[in-house]
Design a protein around this motif. Sequence first.
Motif, PDB file in Angstrom:
ATOM      1  N   MET A   1      35.615  28.839  47.381  1.00 15.97           N
ATOM      2  CA  MET A   1      36.219  28.326  46.169  1.00 15.97           C
ATOM      3  C   MET A   1      37.072  29.432  45.546  1.00 15.97           C
ATOM      4  SD  MET A   1      34.390  26.757  42.749  1.00 15.97           S
ATOM      5  CE  MET A   1      34.385  25.047  43.198  1.00 15.97           C
ATOM      6  N   MET A   2      38.193  29.038  45.038  1.00 17.73           N
ATOM      7  CA  MET A   2      39.097  29.981  44.380  1.00 17.73           C
ATOM      8  C   MET A   2      38.633  30.195  42.928  1.00 17.73           C
ATOM      9  SD  MET A   2      41.165  30.751  46.739  1.00 17.73           S
ATOM     10  CE  MET A   2      42.374  31.680  45.847  1.00 17.73           C
ATOM     11  N   PRO A   3      38.935  31.364  42.351  1.00 16.49           N
ATOM     12  CA  PRO A   3      38.506  31.645  40.980  1.00 16.49           C
ATOM     13  C   PRO A   3      38.991  30.604  39.966  1.00 16.49           C
ATOM     14  CG  PRO A   3      39.313  33.630  42.008  1.00 16.49           C
ATOM     15  CD  PRO A   3      39.573  32.519  42.970  1.00 16.49           C
ATOM     16  N   PHE A   4      40.237  30.143  40.119  1.00 16.83           N
ATOM     17  CA  PHE A   4      40.752  29.128  39.199  1.00 16.83           C
ATOM     18  C   PHE A   4      39.968  27.828  39.314  1.00 16.83           C
ATOM     19  CE2 PHE A   4      43.668  25.517  38.434  1.00 16.83           C
ATOM     20  CZ  PHE A   4      43.821  25.674  37.066  1.00 16.83           C
ATOM     21  N   ASP A   5      39.534  27.485  40.516  1.00 13.03           N
ATOM     22  CA  ASP A   5      38.736  26.265  40.710  1.00 13.03           C
ATOM     23  C   ASP A   5      37.373  26.392  40.026  1.00 13.03           C
ATOM     24  OD1 ASP A   5      40.747  25.068  42.230  1.00 13.03           O
ATOM     25  OD2 ASP A   5      40.018  26.028  44.067  1.00 13.03           O
ATOM     26  N   ALA A   6      36.794  27.581  40.064  1.00 11.62           N
ATOM     27  CA  ALA A   6      35.516  27.807  39.371  1.00 11.62           C
ATOM     28  C   ALA A   6      35.714  27.667  37.861  1.00 11.62           C
ATOM     29  CB  ALA A   6      34.971  29.192  39.702  1.00 11.62           C
ATOM     30  N   TYR A   7      36.819  28.198  37.364  1.00 14.15           N
ATOM     31  CA  TYR A   7      37.154  28.077  35.939  1.00 14.15           C
ATOM     32  C   TYR A   7      37.358  26.610  35.561  1.00 14.15           C
ATOM     33  CZ  TYR A   7      40.164  28.276  31.783  1.00 14.15           C
ATOM     34  OH  TYR A   7      40.717  28.079  30.547  1.00 14.15           O
ATOM     35  N   ARG A   8      38.071  25.882  36.405  1.00 13.42           N
ATOM     36  CA  ARG A   8      38.318  24.464  36.146  1.00 13.42           C
ATOM     37  C   ARG A   8      37.009  23.669  36.182  1.00 13.42           C
ATOM     38  NH1 ARG A   8      42.826  22.019  39.724  1.00 13.42           N
ATOM     39  NH2 ARG A   8      41.133  21.963  41.217  1.00 13.42           N
ATOM     40  N   LYS A  42      40.366  37.053  29.428  1.00 15.80           N
ATOM     41  CA  LYS A  42      39.768  38.363  29.680  1.00 15.80           C
ATOM     42  C   LYS A  42      38.597  38.270  30.656  1.00 15.80           C
ATOM     43  CE  LYS A  42      41.118  40.222  25.240  1.00 15.80           C
ATOM     44  NZ  LYS A  42      40.696  40.700  23.931  1.00 15.80           N
ATOM     45  N   ASP A  43      38.015  37.067  30.785  1.00 14.93           N
ATOM     46  CA  ASP A  43      36.854  36.901  31.657  1.00 14.93           C
ATOM     47  C   ASP A  43      37.213  36.410  33.063  1.00 14.93           C
ATOM     48  OD1 ASP A  43      37.545  34.293  31.112  1.00 14.93           O
ATOM     49  OD2 ASP A  43      35.761  33.846  29.934  1.00 14.93           O
ATOM     50  N   ARG A  44      38.491  36.434  33.408  1.00 16.33           N
ATOM     51  CA  ARG A  44      38.896  35.903  34.724  1.00 16.33           C
ATOM     52  C   ARG A  44      38.286  36.714  35.871  1.00 16.33           C
ATOM     53  NH1 ARG A  44      43.642  38.795  33.516  1.00 16.33           N
ATOM     54  NH2 ARG A  44      44.262  40.173  35.218  1.00 16.33           N
ATOM     55  N   PHE A  45      37.990  37.993  35.649  1.00 16.48           N
ATOM     56  CA  PHE A  45      37.406  38.809  36.713  1.00 16.48           C
ATOM     57  C   PHE A  45      35.983  38.344  37.031  1.00 16.48           C
ATOM     58  CE2 PHE A  45      40.584  41.640  34.739  1.00 16.48           C
ATOM     59  CZ  PHE A  45      41.429  41.746  35.827  1.00 16.48           C
ATOM     60  N   TRP A  46      35.265  37.873  35.996  1.00 20.32           N
ATOM     61  CA  TRP A  46      33.930  37.322  36.240  1.00 20.32           C
ATOM     62  C   TRP A  46      34.041  36.069  37.114  1.00 20.32           C
ATOM     63  CZ3 TRP A  46      31.525  32.659  35.216  1.00 20.32           C
ATOM     64  CH2 TRP A  46      30.146  32.633  35.474  1.00 20.32           C
ATOM     65  N   PHE A  47      35.019  35.213  36.815  1.00 23.34           N
ATOM     66  CA  PHE A  47      35.211  34.006  37.624  1.00 23.34           C
ATOM     67  C   PHE A  47      35.588  34.364  39.067  1.00 23.34           C
ATOM     68  CE2 PHE A  47      35.682  31.891  33.485  1.00 23.34           C
ATOM     69  CZ  PHE A  47      34.885  30.777  33.707  1.00 23.34           C
ATOM     70  N   LYS A  49      34.716  37.132  40.759  1.00 20.89           N
ATOM     71  CA  LYS A  49      33.501  37.627  41.408  1.00 20.89           C
ATOM     72  C   LYS A  49      32.535  36.469  41.675  1.00 20.89           C
ATOM     73  CE  LYS A  49      29.578  40.616  40.400  1.00 20.89           C
ATOM     74  NZ  LYS A  49      28.886  41.322  39.333  1.00 20.89           N
ATOM     75  N   PHE A  50      32.387  35.613  40.684  1.00 22.89           N
ATOM     76  CA  PHE A  50      31.485  34.464  40.764  1.00 22.89           C
ATOM     77  C   PHE A  50      31.907  33.510  41.890  1.00 22.89           C
ATOM     78  CE2 PHE A  50      30.595  30.098  39.208  1.00 22.89           C
ATOM     79  CZ  PHE A  50      29.210  30.146  39.235  1.00 22.89           C
ATOM     80  N   ALA A  51      33.189  33.223  42.005  1.00 22.73           N
ATOM     81  CA  ALA A  51      33.688  32.284  43.018  1.00 22.73           C
ATOM     82  C   ALA A  51      33.468  32.815  44.430  1.00 22.73           C
ATOM     83  CB  ALA A  51      35.168  31.995  42.778  1.00 22.73           C
ATOM     84  N   ARG A  52      33.508  34.133  44.592  1.00 25.04           N
ATOM     85  CA  ARG A  52      33.273  34.727  45.915  1.00 25.04           C
ATOM     86  C   ARG A  52      31.810  34.615  46.332  1.00 25.04           C
ATOM     87  NH1 ARG A  52      34.509  39.958  44.661  1.00 25.04           N
ATOM     88  NH2 ARG A  52      36.232  39.653  43.264  1.00 25.04           N
ATOM     89  N   GLN A  53      30.901  34.623  45.375  1.00 21.64           N
ATOM     90  CA  GLN A  53      29.471  34.660  45.668  1.00 21.64           C
ATOM     91  C   GLN A  53      28.856  33.299  45.958  1.00 21.64           C
ATOM     92  OE1 GLN A  53      27.942  36.462  42.128  1.00 21.64           O
ATOM     93  NE2 GLN A  53      28.271  38.558  42.857  1.00 21.64           N
TER      94      GLN A  53
END
Length: 195
Positions: A1-8, A42-47, A49-53
């Motif tokens: 999953m891509m970080p933007f998809d996790a955010y969405r 500002k929290d996009r880096f958490w997303f 990291k989260f999406a990779r895991q």
Amino acid sequence: MMPFDAYRCYLSLKNHFTKDHYDYIKYRGKTRATVQAFYKRKDRFWFEKFARQKSDKEVEEFFVSNFVYTTDPETMWIGEIMKDGEERYIEWKRKIQSLSYIFKEEANSIFEQNKVNDVFDCSGGHPLILKNYLGKKTSLETLVICDRIFEYRKDFDKKLEDPVWETVSRKIKKYSPFLNINVPRYKKILQEVVL
């Protein structure tokens, strides 16, 4: 999953649990979120990291478990999820894996000394099942299972004009599609407990 998809996924599940008109299942998790807005956060880096895991399913379950845990999903912010989210997710997974056992134990405590009609009687205010949930003696999952069996929520919605019940009712309605419940199995468990 891509970080933007996790955010969405986070945004759409937040909408699902806080807005009556939005349905995550119906709209398949679509939101109006833009990539540009995501990269300004500002929290996009958490997303990232989260999406990779986590896998796609785990991301969805993670956010569901966090929105179900809180008493008011509207007030939950991403910082709280970043801090305590993993613990809540692990606890939620543990609960889901032993759901039939938990349901049997909670049903025992509810129906042991009470008749079925008394548990769902709301003529004198809050019914017993709601009081047990508010007193943390009964889980939200048990409320959802009982609603699938007895379909009491719509009846309570008509009879109880109470902000406490409205919040719990919305939670039951919004959480129900995410629980894979074998209704005949739980009916059988409930029959064993009641009889």
